[in-house]
Design a protein around this motif. Structure first.
Motif, PDB file in Angstrom:
ATOM      1  N   MET A 186       0.998   4.572   0.304  1.00 13.57           N
ATOM      2  CA  MET A 186       0.033   5.592   0.727  1.00 13.57           C
ATOM      3  C   MET A 186       0.548   7.014   0.584  1.00 13.57           C
ATOM      4  O   MET A 186      -0.222   7.938   0.394  1.00 13.57           O
ATOM      5  N   ALA A 206      -3.533   1.974  -2.960  1.00 12.61           N
ATOM      6  CA  ALA A 206      -3.817   3.173  -2.168  1.00 12.61           C
ATOM      7  C   ALA A 206      -4.948   3.992  -2.795  1.00 12.61           C
ATOM      8  O   ALA A 206      -5.842   4.470  -2.094  1.00 12.61           O
ATOM      9  N   CYS A 207      -4.920   4.146  -4.114  1.00 12.50           N
ATOM     10  CA  CYS A 207      -6.014   4.866  -4.786  1.00 12.50           C
ATOM     11  C   CYS A 207      -7.336   4.127  -4.589  1.00 12.50           C
ATOM     12  O   CYS A 207      -8.380   4.749  -4.400  1.00 12.50           O
ATOM     13  N   ARG A 241      -6.155  13.148  -4.532  1.00 14.81           N
ATOM     14  CA  ARG A 241      -4.725  13.357  -4.360  1.00 14.81           C
ATOM     15  C   ARG A 241      -4.072  13.874  -5.640  1.00 14.81           C
ATOM     16  O   ARG A 241      -3.232  14.766  -5.597  1.00 14.81           O
ATOM     17  N   PHE A 268       0.875  -1.178   0.000  1.00 17.43           N
ATOM     18  CA  PHE A 268       0.000   0.000   0.000  1.00 17.43           C
ATOM     19  C   PHE A 268       0.910   1.224   0.000  1.00 17.43           C
ATOM     20  O   PHE A 268       1.512   1.564   1.023  1.00 17.43           O
ATOM     21  N   ALA A 295      -0.475  11.345   4.817  1.00 16.04           N
ATOM     22  CA  ALA A 295      -1.877  11.202   5.192  1.00 16.04           C
ATOM     23  C   ALA A 295      -2.548  12.509   5.616  1.00 16.04           C
ATOM     24  O   ALA A 295      -3.752  12.663   5.454  1.00 16.04           O
ATOM     25  N   ARG A 309       0.672   1.719  -5.390  1.00 16.35           N
ATOM     26  CA  ARG A 309      -0.051   2.994  -5.444  1.00 16.35           C
ATOM     27  C   ARG A 309      -1.500   2.761  -5.883  1.00 16.35           C
ATOM     28  O   ARG A 309      -2.412   3.436  -5.442  1.00 16.35           O
ATOM     29  N   ASN A 319      -4.449  14.679   2.969  1.00 18.03           N
ATOM     30  CA  ASN A 319      -5.575  13.898   2.479  1.00 18.03           C
ATOM     31  C   ASN A 319      -6.690  13.804   3.521  1.00 18.03           C
ATOM     32  O   ASN A 319      -7.874  13.918   3.196  1.00 18.03           O
ATOM     33  N   ILE A 341      -9.166   5.098   6.983  1.00 21.90           N
ATOM     34  CA  ILE A 341      -9.151   5.562   5.589  1.00 21.90           C
ATOM     35  C   ILE A 341     -10.408   6.402   5.347  1.00 21.90           C
ATOM     36  O   ILE A 341     -11.487   5.857   5.107  1.00 21.90           O
ATOM     37  N   ASP A 376       6.630   9.973   4.255  1.00 23.44           N
ATOM     38  CA  ASP A 376       5.762   9.130   3.419  1.00 23.44           C
ATOM     39  C   ASP A 376       5.588   7.742   4.035  1.00 23.44           C
ATOM     40  O   ASP A 376       6.556   7.163   4.525  1.00 23.44           O
ATOM     41  N   MET A 403      -7.793   0.099   7.179  1.00 28.38           N
ATOM     42  CA  MET A 403      -6.701  -0.687   6.611  1.00 28.38           C
ATOM     43  C   MET A 403      -6.026  -1.377   7.790  1.00 28.38           C
ATOM     44  O   MET A 403      -5.574  -0.709   8.731  1.00 28.38           O
ATOM     45  N   ASP A 459      -8.888   4.851  -1.230  1.00 32.32           N
ATOM     46  CA  ASP A 459      -9.502   6.185  -1.229  1.00 32.32           C
ATOM     47  C   ASP A 459     -10.863   6.150  -1.925  1.00 32.32           C
ATOM     48  O   ASP A 459     -11.833   6.735  -1.439  1.00 32.32           O
TER      49      ASP A 459
END
Ligand code: GPQ
Length: 838
Positions: free
Chosen positions: A91, A141-142, A488, A89, A94, A138, A97, A234, A128, A245, A145
């Motif tokens: 991410m 991660a998307c 993002r 993940f 954070a 990635r 976001n 999340i 990060d 998560m 979201d």
């Protein structure tokens, strides 16, 4: 144990329910409280790091309330949940976001200003969360979201690596890896020390008849390690839905740290046991599109999968439903083959622990799982050696053999005359040693297999999985083209562009329905709009130029054409072709008269990306880029006409600066090798054009934005095989321009030619597997078209506006809706209106 508070006392709880902040003053009060009590500091001792910590803690208090309620609501609704199993993940940060998604950014901005801080400085304090290698991580991660934003009840399950992807330093032009220890302070995770699962490895399998005469199989002995849950909230965008998560961390089972050994003076072995357990979740394997078959990696996979399934099954059992209803409650998506053992583990739970019959269990299993494939590269397809596997997971090997046996029996019945077919599709490869083909196991154990872009999904059906399409029928194979989150990758990364779009489309609704971007089409010829649009691009280039100056010391001209290729370094992605093209440009400039040079469009070639530590050829490419940079950037003949930059340590937060600053970005993989690509989408969404091959999602981007707005070049996927064949059996004619580039390298123009021998001979002598020479001419010509097109700025800007207006399709929201409808069969659970905000 019943842990719920009795009815009469609940009033008191409701009265004092945590509320977090709802306005600026309350936010400030919370920040100050956290500085003073949680961090034990004061206004005389509060730097930006402390302010970041306190602001995050204040934010997270709000988040946690929403998150608890979402989980309660989902439990109460008792509907279907999605479980997204991913070893990665990626991410990134954070805080920004979280502020955006819960709608608290303005409050936080003003509040922080009152307290003496600029919000951008606070945001950039955050380390990060880099628990992934590249596109695959990635994407996960998307997806998280989007699932939260669409109110889909979903959990991500992964590993809590102590070390994420390494940090890259460039020393004398070479990549150096530095460990990424990121957990010093992480306000976004909640340790759940009460959620602990024992995970077993090694040991023995026994088979016997119990008193009822039933065959029982047990697996015991061996090593036990504990999995401890860490939860990360999340938040969805503009909704109170906050998903979870869950990342597992390994530690020694109680008693594993052996006090007897310790007290008797055998310190070393008692500590060693503990360290061995903790090693499982210690580090992310740094390979992208490559399988290395290491035992520790298999241990990671089983550890994570077994803990996750235990959790999922426990949750299901609480509902007291019959097992046949399992797949009405649970959809599990396998992000590549890394979690394929989940198929075997669920079958084991159902037959060994819950006593179901094989067929009944297997039908539940196959209805539950979906498998996403992310590559056709043979070196990336996971295989496990049978002896290694047998030792670590003896019972699971038996089950795999049984799955394979039943599978091959059905194949034989269906295709009785095709003897070779059985060997081709067997989950067990009859090699020395035998290998377990994980992709085949994933296909056999899932009800849907999907690729990640149209071309890729077609390719898997006609090449690596074609036998399986015959066996299971075409309906089991589908396409879900990847997407990216516009929150993002547009609003956070490019706030000014987002603001301009909002001003023309009636607010930020496009962040929830990206097709609204269509409305921009009417501004393609609007002078005022185009001017603002171009100014924003320029400002983003100035921001990147500053970053380049501070990190590399090189001054670049923000008016030059910014040509960017940032992604993992890989021969199939062909950064070598890009740098050879740059050398060609350099040689051309050197051969020009000063008059001719004046007509040339100045260019900055920007590279970034990590090489896997063991991937020597990729490291050589990085070295060549840096060597070319140090020659070109210091050549007085060249000046501003060409600069070559390698940006150190490309990651998510740097991408947020880099992506909005491109004029052109490069997506130039050998046709048929890049499954989708997702940065191509990010660059176009931010008003950049792309140069690319007919590969992955480039094809669908072209279809959406129109072929006048993209620079395509090179051979097609359907011709690659023949071209490779011709290299092997015919004379390989080196492209003449490429030959000149090689001559320059061999003449030590960029330092010792010996350093780059392997790069050159891969093409000259070893078959040019990635077709660099075949595509080189087309590449150079197309780059010349880019130069020409860039001179007409007015037209260029129109192309970028038109492109952005047509990018709606590439939202990960669209993509998640497709998964929800065609693979998971899951519905959103929309919060009641009174639950929203407050
Ligand atoms: N991808 Cl197999 C990775 O990032 N790592 C991997 O190990 C594998 C695939 C990428 C793939 O190369 C891209 O083309 C995709 O866009 C991306 O996965 C997401 O699907």
């Amino acid at each position: 144990v019943e842990a719920s508070i009795p009815e009469p006392q609940r009033e008191a709880w409701k009265k004092f329910q945590a509320k977090g902040f709802t306005n600026k003053e309350e936010f400030e009060r919370e920040v100050v409280r956290h500085v003073e009590t949680t961090l034990a500091r004061s206004m005389f001792n509060c730097d930006e790091t402390a302010a970041y910590a306190a602001a995050s803690l204040a934010l997270r208090d709000r988040l946690i309330t929403q998150w608890n309620r979402t989980q309660q609501r989902q439990t109460f609704a008792d509907g279907k949940r999605v479980y997204y199993l991913s070893l990665e993940f990626l991410m990134g940060r954070a805080l920004d976001n979280a502020m955006l998604n819960i709608g608290a950014k303005d409050i936080a901005k003003d509040g922080l200003a009152d307290l003496g801080f600029r919000i951008e400085d606070i945001i950039s304090q955050e380390h990060d969360a880099a628990l992934g290698n590249g596109g695959l991580g990635r994407l996960a991660a998307c997806f998280l979201d989007s699932m939260a934003s669409l109110n889909i009840p979903a959990w991500g399950y992964g590993l809590r690596y102590r070390y994420g992807i390494f940090k890259q330093e460039i020393v004398d032009g070479y990549q150096v890896e530095v460990p990424d220890y990121w957990l010093d302070f992480n306000p976004w995770e909640f340790p759940r020390h009460d959620i602990v699962v024992d995970i077993q490895f090694y040991g023995n399998v026994r088979k016997y008849q119990n008193e009822q005469g039933k065959n029982v199989i047990t697996w015991d002995g061996g090593e036990v390690v504990q999995a401890v849950a860490y939860d990360v909230p999340i938040p969805g965008y503009d909704t109170v839905s906050t998903n979870n998560m869950r990342l597992w961390s390994s530690k020694a089972a109680s008693g594993e740290f052996d006090f007897q050994k310790f007290n008797s003076g055998d310190y070393e072995s008692s500590v060693a046991d503990q360290q061995r357990a903790e090693t499982i979740s210690a580090v992310l394997y740094p390979n992208d599109n490559l399988d290395r078959g290491k035992e520790l990696r298999l241990k990671q996979q089983y550890f994570w999968v077994a803990a996750s399934l235990y959790d999922i099954v426990r949750r299901f059992k609480k509902s007291k439903r019959a097992w046949v209803e399992f797949s009405d409650q649970v959809a599990i998506q396998l992000n590549d083959t890394h979690p394929t053992l989940a198929i075997v583990e669920l079958q084991r739970i159902l037959i060994d622990l819950e006593g179901l019959e094989w067929d009944e269990a297997w039908s539940i299993v196959t209805k539950t799982f979906g498998y996403t494939n992310h590559t056709v590269l043979p070196e990336a397809l996971e295989k496990w050696s049978v002896p290694l596997f047998q030792n670590l997971l003896p019972r699971h090997l038996q089950i795999i053999y049984d799955i394979n046996l039943y599978f091959l029996q059905t194949v034989e019945r269906k295709f009785p005359k095709e003897r070779e077919l059985l060997g081709r599709v067997s989950i067990i490869e009859e090699s020395q040693p035998k290998m377990i083909r994980m992709a085949y196991l994933a296909i056999v154990g899932s009800h849907k297999v999907n690729g990640v872009a149209e071309l890729h999904s077609d390719l898997i059906k006609t090449t690596i999985f074609k036998d399986f399409v015959r066996i299971f029928g075409p309906d089991n194979f589908t396409n879900v083209t990847n997407g990216i989150t516009p929150r993002r990758w547009l609003h956070q990364a490019n706030p000014r562009l987002s603001e301009l779009i909002a001003s023309k489309t009636g607010g930020l609704d496009f962040l929830k329905d990206l097709n609204i971007l269509n409305e921009l089409e009417k501004f393609v010829d609007d002078k005022e709009f185009k001017k603002e649009w171009a100014e924003i691009k320029y400002a983003n280039k100035v921001r990147l130029a500053k970053h380049i100056k501070t990190t590399t010391g090189v001054t670049v001209n923000p008016s030059a054409l910014f040509d960017i290729q940032v992604k993992r370094i890989h021969e199939y992605k062909r950064q070598q072709m890009n740098i050879f093209g740059v050398i060609h440009r350099y040689l051309t400039i050197k051969a020009m008269t000063p008059e001719e040079r004046k007509k040339l469009a100045p260019r900055v070639s920007i590279f970034g990306g990590k090489a896997a530590p063991g991937y020597w050829m990729a490291k050589t490419i990085i070295h060549l880029i840096n060597q070319v940079g140090s020659v070109v950037n210091n050549d007085k003949d060249v000046g501003d006409l060409l600069k070559v930059i390698f940006l150190e340590d490309y990651n998510v937060s740097k991408a947020e600066i880099i992506v909005p600053a491109s004029d052109i970005s490069e997506h130039i993989s050998t046709a048929g090798t890049e499954a989708s690509g997702t940065s191509n989408m990010k660059f176009v969404l931010n008003g950049g054009l792309i140069i690319g091959t007919c590969d992955g999602a480039n094809i669908e981007i072209t279809r959406e934005i129109g072929e006048n707005n993209i620079f395509l070049f090179g051979n097609l996927a359907e011709d690659v095989e023949d071209l490779r064949h011709a290299h092997t059996y015919g004379a390989h004619n080196l492209d003449p321009d490429l030959a000149k580039v090689f001559d320059a390298i061999k003449a030590n123009t960029f330092g010792d030619a010996g350093s780059f021998g392997a790069l050159v001979s891969a093409i000259e002598d070893h078959g040019d597997y990635y077709l660099v020479s075949d595509d080189f001419h087309s590449y150079i010509q197309t780059q010349a078209l880019v130069d020409e097109a860039y001179k007409d700025q007015d037209e260029w800007v129109s192309k970028t506006i038109l492109s952005v207006s047509r990018m709606g399709f590439f939202s990960s929201d669209r993509c998640i809706n497709e998964y929800a409808e065609t693979i998971w069969n899951v519905e959103p659970l929309v919060p009641e209106p009174q639950e929203r905000n407050g």
